[in-house]
Design a protein around this motif. Structure first.
Motif, PDB file in Angstrom:
ATOM      1  N   ALA A  72      33.444 -28.126 -26.715  1.00  0.00           N
ATOM      2  CA  ALA A  72      32.135 -27.456 -26.772  1.00  0.00           C
ATOM      3  C   ALA A  72      31.011 -28.475 -26.620  1.00  0.00           C
ATOM      4  O   ALA A  72      30.027 -28.225 -25.903  1.00  0.00           O
ATOM      5  N   LEU A  73      31.141 -29.621 -27.266  1.00  0.00           N
ATOM      6  CA  LEU A  73      30.132 -30.666 -27.129  1.00  0.00           C
ATOM      7  C   LEU A  73      30.047 -31.168 -25.691  1.00  0.00           C
ATOM      8  O   LEU A  73      28.954 -31.412 -25.168  1.00  0.00           O
ATOM      9  N   GLN A  74      31.195 -31.299 -25.043  1.00  0.00           N
ATOM     10  CA  GLN A  74      31.198 -31.742 -23.646  1.00  0.00           C
ATOM     11  C   GLN A  74      30.530 -30.710 -22.740  1.00  0.00           C
ATOM     12  O   GLN A  74      29.843 -31.070 -21.770  1.00  0.00           O
ATOM     13  N   ALA A  75      30.698 -29.424 -23.058  1.00  0.00           N
ATOM     14  CA  ALA A  75      30.046 -28.368 -22.279  1.00  0.00           C
ATOM     15  C   ALA A  75      28.530 -28.481 -22.381  1.00  0.00           C
ATOM     16  O   ALA A  75      27.811 -28.323 -21.386  1.00  0.00           O
ATOM     17  N   LEU A  76      28.020 -28.772 -23.578  1.00  0.00           N
ATOM     18  CA  LEU A  76      26.576 -28.927 -23.748  1.00  0.00           C
ATOM     19  C   LEU A  76      26.080 -30.217 -23.091  1.00  0.00           C
ATOM     20  O   LEU A  76      24.958 -30.253 -22.575  1.00  0.00           O
ATOM     21  N   ASP A  77      26.914 -31.244 -23.094  1.00  0.00           N
ATOM     22  CA  ASP A  77      26.561 -32.471 -22.370  1.00  0.00           C
ATOM     23  C   ASP A  77      26.402 -32.178 -20.875  1.00  0.00           C
ATOM     24  O   ASP A  77      25.461 -32.660 -20.232  1.00  0.00           O
TER      25      ASP A  77
END
Length: 304
Positions: free
Chosen positions: A223-228
């Motif tokens: 999920a963090l990578q998606a926001l990145d």
């Protein structure tokens, strides 16, 4: 005209129509909301007119009327175009509303209304060139110069959502098909729909954007990578706006504008893509949040 007795703003969305009455100082008097009669153009006209009459009856005042729509009005034909509420396309909305309400009704793109609202008495008050960014189900933009809409002769000023994602990677090219008929538009990447689609494609997990954001808050790596990825794509897209328009301030609206991290991370990412590697524009959330569009529609009738 002199300062009107009351200004009425209409926000015509895909799922709801909101109407707001402001006094001459910009103070909210009343607000009402009804479901949008989807795929029903005559019903849409009737619903808007009904809201205006209700506001005027209950306030005992007569108002100017401005409407924000998810599209624009062609100067050439006077007909709506580019609306993702497709039943509006090809229709003389401003003309029909003016006839129904027996007065001129001003119609503008909803993102332009956001920009006008925030430039008038919101987070961008006092700034010369304001770029309004809507990051919601779709991705839109609008321009206000000295508090006035700049739509351009084609009515598409600020429509960055239908420019292609700049400098796409191999995985991003040609990009997903957009309803406009092109591939790889910013709207397909920098929007709630785009984040959910990208997350599914990368991880195989079908989640809503709200669920993805909630997972990121727990430290979920995917999920963090998606926001990145979202922020890097936003930086690429907004860098083109800086290269062409160089606005004094960006004001963000829509559901994704609530992501506090974008106001920290985008200023770091933008210089990587802006020509000359300097990006001093201010980035702020809309002061009036979801109300900015309907307030901006009311402000389509400024004091003169």
């Amino acid at each position: 005209m002199n300062c009107p007795e009351m200004r009425i703003g209409i926000d015509l969305g895909g799922t709801k129509i909101e109407a707001l009455a402001l006094d001459h100082k910009g103070t909210e008097l009343l607000r009402y909301r009804v479901d949008t009669p989807r795929e029903d153009y005559p019903g849409t006209i009737a619903a808007i007119a009904g809201l205006v009459r209700r506001l005027e009856t209950e306030t005992g005042a007569t108002g100017t009327v401005g409407a924000g729509i998810p599209g624009s009005v062609s100067r050439r034909t006077g007909l709506v175009k580019n609306a993702n509420s497709t039943w509006l396309n090809g229709k003389p909305l401003a003309e029909d509303l003016s006839a129904e309400l027996a007065r001129e009704v001003r119609v503008a793109n909803d993102a332009n209304c956001l920009a006008v609202s925030e430039a008038t008495d919101g987070a961008a008050a006092g700034h010369h060139v304001v770029f309004g960014v809507i990051l919601g189900t779709g991705c839109g933009g609008g321009v206000a110069i000295d508090g006035t809409v700049h739509a351009g002769p084609n009515g598409v000023g600020g429509e960055w959502g239908h420019n292609p994602l700049p400098w796409p990677t191999t995985d991003e090219s040609p990009g997903p098909a957009c309803y406009c008929g092109k591939f790889g538009c910013m709207e397909m990447w920098a929007s709630g729909t785009g984040v959910a689609r990208d997350f599914l494609q990368v991880t195989g997990r079908a989640l809503t954007t709200r669920q993805i954001v909630a997972l990121a808050e727990t430290g979920d790596v995917e999920a963090l990578q998606a926001l990145d990825r979202l922020e890097d794509r936003l930086a690429r897209g907004l860098s083109n706006i800086i290269n062409v328009l160089d606005p004094d301030i960006f004001v963000f609206g829509g559901g994704l504008s609530l992501l506090k991290r974008i106001y920290t991370n985008l200023p770091i990412l933008l210089p990587k893509y802006v020509f000359g590697h300097e990006a001093d524009a201010i980035l702020v959330p809309a002061k009036f949040g979801d109300s900015s569009g309907v307030r901006g529609a009311a402000w389509l009738w400024p004091a003169q």
